[in-house]
Design a protein around this motif. Structure first.
Motif, PDB file in Angstrom:
ATOM      1  N   ALA A 176       0.820  -1.211   0.000  1.00 28.24           N
ATOM      2  CA  ALA A 176       0.000   0.000   0.000  1.00 28.24           C
ATOM      3  C   ALA A 176       0.854   1.262   0.000  1.00 28.24           C
ATOM      4  N   PRO A 181       0.873   2.989  -5.141  1.00 28.71           N
ATOM      5  CA  PRO A 181       0.782   4.277  -5.844  1.00 28.71           C
ATOM      6  C   PRO A 181       1.540   4.286  -7.164  1.00 28.71           C
ATOM      7  N   ALA A 185      -2.514   1.489  -8.407  1.00 28.19           N
ATOM      8  CA  ALA A 185      -3.539   0.923  -7.545  1.00 28.19           C
ATOM      9  C   ALA A 185      -3.843   1.890  -6.407  1.00 28.19           C
ATOM     10  N   ASP A 186      -5.052   1.839  -5.899  1.00 23.99           N
ATOM     11  CA  ASP A 186      -5.448   2.657  -4.763  1.00 23.99           C
ATOM     12  C   ASP A 186      -4.927   1.997  -3.487  1.00 23.99           C
ATOM     13  N   LEU A 188      -5.767   2.370  -0.503  1.00 20.68           N
ATOM     14  CA  LEU A 188      -6.867   2.014   0.382  1.00 20.68           C
ATOM     15  C   LEU A 188      -7.580   0.755  -0.104  1.00 20.68           C
ATOM     16  N   TRP A 189      -7.564   0.518  -1.416  1.00 15.96           N
ATOM     17  CA  TRP A 189      -8.125  -0.741  -1.935  1.00 15.96           C
ATOM     18  C   TRP A 189      -7.260  -1.906  -1.471  1.00 15.96           C
ATOM     19  N   TRP A 221      -6.067  -7.778  -8.461  1.00 21.74           N
ATOM     20  CA  TRP A 221      -5.804  -6.487  -9.107  1.00 21.74           C
ATOM     21  C   TRP A 221      -4.596  -6.696  -9.981  1.00 21.74           C
ATOM     22  N   SER A 227      -9.924  -3.261  -9.759  1.00 26.87           N
ATOM     23  CA  SER A 227     -10.118  -4.353  -8.804  1.00 26.87           C
ATOM     24  C   SER A 227     -11.177  -5.307  -9.277  1.00 26.87           C
TER      25      SER A 227
END
Length: 228
Positions: A176, A181, A185-186, A188-189, A221, A227
């Motif tokens: 994460a 980043p 990808a997010d 938080l996802w 992902w 996602s």
């Protein structure tokens, strides 16, 4: 370089939803051993087995047991890195009650959102400490792989492919903050989508230029496609 991240196989503590982060930790159960045995074949199917230059593993028993089939398949011997240990549960160690589990989950998800100053009760590490020691382990892997890639085992970034076996929460934290980043990808996802037991994730890059996430949890992902 490519960095292949693998979560350990299932243990009885996973079944109990216990916060098992101490040493040596629970061994793999029967299902966990079966899961570990599938890793070499899954890596081969994904084109990740050939060209591996090194293997790295948490010192915790379940991670070392999970690595054994990969060692047999590749002929490589894994190096134990203490920095690959799980996020420490402190006073919550082996707790199964909902409040303790929620405290651990909420604290570590706050870290994944960038709020790293929080600390699990009784733990020796806050989020800054935890990500720093995992970053240190990744740097050790990257520096070794840069000098040890086998012929044909280098990717377009110039480093060899390395595989590590570690633990679900700390892998999610690192991905994460460090890889998601850069890969689009997010974070938080990623924080809300745990790795399954023996789930495989792939990142690419290096500690100085940064990392990008290529594949999370066997394609849950992949490459910025979103996602699933």
């Amino acid at each position: 370089m490519k960095l292949i991240l693998v979560r350990h196989g299932r243990t009885i503590a996973n079944v109990m939803q216990a916060l098992d982060t101490g040493f040596p930790g629970q061994s793999l159960d029967e299902i966990g051993r079966e899961q570990a045995a599938t890793i070499p074949g899954r890596l081969e199917d994904a084109g990740l087995l050939a060209g591996l230059s090194s293997l790295w593993v948490s010192p915790i028993l379940r991670a070392r047991q999970t690595m054994e089939p990969v060692e047999r398949a590749t002929g490589l011997r894994a190096t134990i890195l203490p920095g690959l240990r799980e996020v420490l549960a402190g006073d919550l160690e082996m707790a199964t009650d909902g409040r303790s589990v929620a405290c651990y989950a909420d604290t570590t998800r706050a870290w994944m959102a960038g709020r790293l100053g929080a600390r699990i009760p009784g733990s020796l590490e806050d989020g800054l400490d935890t990500i720093a020691r995992f970053d240190g382990a990744v740097r050790t892997i990257a520096e070794h792989s840069a000098h040890a890639a086998p012929e044909g085992g280098q990717d377009e970034r110039g480093g060899g492919a390395a595989l590590l076996v570690s633990h679900g929460t700390v892998l999610r934290l690192w991905a994460a903050l460090r890889a998601a980043p850069g890969g689009g990808a997010d974070p938080l996802w990623v924080a809300e989508h745990p790795l399954r037991n023996t789930g495989i994730t792939v990142a690419e890059g290096d500690p100085d230029a940064g990392w990008r996430l290529l594949d999370w949890n066997d394609g849950a992902w992949r490459g910025g496609a979103g996602s699933a």
